[in-house]
Design a protein around this motif. Structure first.
Motif, PDB file in Angstrom:
ATOM      1  N   GLY A  14       0.811  -1.206   0.000  1.00  0.00           N
ATOM      2  CA  GLY A  14       0.000   0.000   0.000  1.00  0.00           C
ATOM      3  C   GLY A  14       0.845   1.257   0.000  1.00  0.00           C
ATOM      4  N   ASP A  15       1.927   1.258   0.810  1.00  0.00           N
ATOM      5  CA  ASP A  15       2.822   2.407   0.877  1.00  0.00           C
ATOM      6  C   ASP A  15       3.494   2.646  -0.468  1.00  0.00           C
ATOM      7  OD1 ASP A  15       2.148   2.663   3.495  1.00  0.00           O
ATOM      8  OD2 ASP A  15       3.978   1.754   4.287  1.00  0.00           O
ATOM      9  N   ARG A  17       2.434   1.746  -3.464  1.00  0.00           N
ATOM     10  CA  ARG A  17       1.412   2.222  -4.404  1.00  0.00           C
ATOM     11  C   ARG A  17       1.163   3.712  -4.203  1.00  0.00           C
ATOM     12  NH1 ARG A  17      -4.178   2.785  -4.499  1.00  0.00           N
ATOM     13  NH2 ARG A  17      -5.227   2.163  -6.439  1.00  0.00           N
ATOM     14  N   GLN A  18       1.083   4.132  -2.941  1.00  0.00           N
ATOM     15  CA  GLN A  18       0.867   5.551  -2.630  1.00  0.00           C
ATOM     16  C   GLN A  18       2.046   6.393  -3.107  1.00  0.00           C
ATOM     17  OE1 GLN A  18      -1.909   7.100  -0.768  1.00  0.00           O
ATOM     18  NE2 GLN A  18      -0.926   8.789  -1.835  1.00  0.00           N
ATOM     19  N   ARG A  19       3.252   5.902  -2.888  1.00  0.00           N
ATOM     20  CA  ARG A  19       4.444   6.640  -3.332  1.00  0.00           C
ATOM     21  C   ARG A  19       4.463   6.784  -4.845  1.00  0.00           C
ATOM     22  NH1 ARG A  19       9.198   3.752  -2.368  1.00  0.00           N
ATOM     23  NH2 ARG A  19      10.309   5.601  -3.069  1.00  0.00           N
ATOM     24  N   GLN A  21       1.878   6.843  -6.833  1.00  0.00           N
ATOM     25  CA  GLN A  21       0.851   7.829  -7.185  1.00  0.00           C
ATOM     26  C   GLN A  21       1.346   9.254  -6.935  1.00  0.00           C
ATOM     27  OE1 GLN A  21      -2.316   6.403  -4.644  1.00  0.00           O
ATOM     28  NE2 GLN A  21      -3.429   5.528  -6.381  1.00  0.00           N
ATOM     29  N   ASP A  22       1.956   9.480  -5.770  1.00  0.00           N
ATOM     30  CA  ASP A  22       2.417  10.828  -5.419  1.00  0.00           C
ATOM     31  C   ASP A  22       3.486  11.323  -6.383  1.00  0.00           C
ATOM     32  OD1 ASP A  22       0.698  10.770  -3.278  1.00  0.00           O
ATOM     33  OD2 ASP A  22       2.246  10.301  -1.784  1.00  0.00           O
ATOM     34  N   HIS A  55       2.920  -2.944  -9.752  1.00  0.00           N
ATOM     35  CA  HIS A  55       1.732  -2.211  -9.292  1.00  0.00           C
ATOM     36  C   HIS A  55       0.915  -1.649 -10.462  1.00  0.00           C
ATOM     37  CE1 HIS A  55       2.921  -2.249  -5.031  1.00  0.00           C
ATOM     38  NE2 HIS A  55       4.156  -2.130  -5.489  1.00  0.00           N
ATOM     39  N   SER A  65      -5.988   5.323 -11.009  1.00  0.00           N
ATOM     40  CA  SER A  65      -5.969   4.955  -9.584  1.00  0.00           C
ATOM     41  C   SER A  65      -5.914   6.192  -8.699  1.00  0.00           C
ATOM     42  CB  SER A  65      -4.774   4.042  -9.287  1.00  0.00           C
ATOM     43  OG  SER A  65      -3.552   4.766  -9.275  1.00  0.00           O
ATOM     44  N   ILE A  66      -5.131   7.202  -9.107  1.00  0.00           N
ATOM     45  CA  ILE A  66      -5.073   8.464  -8.349  1.00  0.00           C
ATOM     46  C   ILE A  66      -6.460   9.101  -8.318  1.00  0.00           C
ATOM     47  CG2 ILE A  66      -4.164  10.820  -8.341  1.00  0.00           C
ATOM     48  CD1 ILE A  66      -1.627   9.680  -9.710  1.00  0.00           C
ATOM     49  N   ASP A  69      -8.934   7.161  -6.073  1.00  0.00           N
ATOM     50  CA  ASP A  69      -8.685   7.320  -4.634  1.00  0.00           C
ATOM     51  C   ASP A  69      -9.061   8.717  -4.132  1.00  0.00           C
ATOM     52  OD1 ASP A  69      -7.783   4.751  -4.651  1.00  0.00           O
ATOM     53  OD2 ASP A  69      -5.673   5.226  -4.291  1.00  0.00           O
TER      54      ASP A  69
END
Length: 203
Positions: A14-15, A17-19, A21-22, A55, A65-66, A69
Motif C-alpha cells: 500500500g505504501d 502504491r501511494q508513493r 501515485q504521489d 503495481h 488509480s489516483i 482514490d
C-alpha cells in the motif's frame, strides 16, 4: 504471527502504491502527462521499471488509480446527499464538504485543469463528468427555474475557480478558501430562497 506478517506485507504494498501515485502526479504536474514516461517515474522513485510494473502497467493505470482514490469522497458525498432533504441546510453542507474535498485533492484538480485535452481523452474525463452530474443532481432543486439552476451550478464551479485562479493572490490559503466558500454559500442561499419565493402564491 502469519497474520501479522501478511498485514505488514499489505502495508508495504500500500505504501509503495501511494508513493508511485504521489511521484507520478508530481511529474505529471511538472512536465505534463504526455511527456512523462514510466521510466522517469521509476527513476524518481529509485526503483526498477519491473518494480513499478508490479503495481501499474501503464501511466493511465496510475492516473486512473489516483483519480479513483482522491475522488472517492465525492462519491460518498453524492450518496449522502441523495438521502437528505432538498433543504438549504443540506445544500450548504454539500458546499462545505465539497470545498474540503477539493482542498484535500488540490494537486489532482490542478493537474486536470492544466491537462484538459489529455483528461478528455482518458477514462477519467468521462468519470469526472459523471461525478459533476451527480453533484448537480443533489444540489439543484428539480422545480428551480433556469436562473436558480445556474446559481446552484455556479456555486460548485466557484469552488473550482477559487482553487485555480486565486492561488497567486496574496494572502493565507485558508483565508482564501473561506472567502470562496462564503461566495459559493451565498449563491446557494440566493438560489434556494429564489425558488421558494417563486413557489409562494401571489396575494
Amino acid at each position: 504471527m502469519d497474520g501479522t506478517m501478511d498485514g505488514t506485507k499489505q502495508r508495504r504494498r500500500g505504501d509503495t502504491r501511494q508513493r508511485i501515485q504521489d511521484v507520478a502526479l508530481e511529474l505529471f504536474a511538472e512536465q505534463g502527462y504526455e511527456k512523462t514516461s514510466l521510466r522517469e517515474i521509476a527513476e524518481r522513485l529509485e526503483v526498477t521499471k519491473a518494480a513499478l510494473y508490479y503495481h501499474f502497467k501503464t501511466k493511465e493505470e496510475i492516473l486512473v488509480s489516483i483519480f479513483a482514490d482522491l475522488t472517492q469522497p465525492i462519491l460518498d458525498l453524492i450518496e449522502w446527499g441523495r438521502q437528505q432533504p432538498h433543504s438549504l441546510e443540506t445544500k450548504q453542507e454539500i458546499v462545505r464538504r465539497y470545498s474540503a474535498i477539493l482542498a484535500d485533492a488540490t494537486p489532482l484538480f490542478r493537474f486536470m485543469q492544466e491537462n484538459q485535452a489529455t483528461v478528455r481523452e482518458l477514462r477519467v474525463g468521462e468519470t469526472f463528468k459523471e461525478r459533476m452530474q451527480g453533484l448537480r443532481e443533489i444540489m439543484v432543486d428539480p422545480e428551480a427555474d433556469l436562473v436558480d439552476q445556474v446559481r446552484y451550478t455556479s456555486a460548485i464551479f466557484t469552488l473550482h475557480a477559487g482553487m485555480f485562479f486565486l492561488q497567486d493572490l496574496a494572502g493565507d490559503p485558508e483565508d482564501k478558501r473561506k472567502a470562496v466558500l462564503e461566495v459559493a454559500s451565498d449563491l446557494v442561499t440566493q438560489a434556494h430562497e429564489g425558488s421558494r419565493t417563486k413557489d409562494r402564491p401571489q396575494t
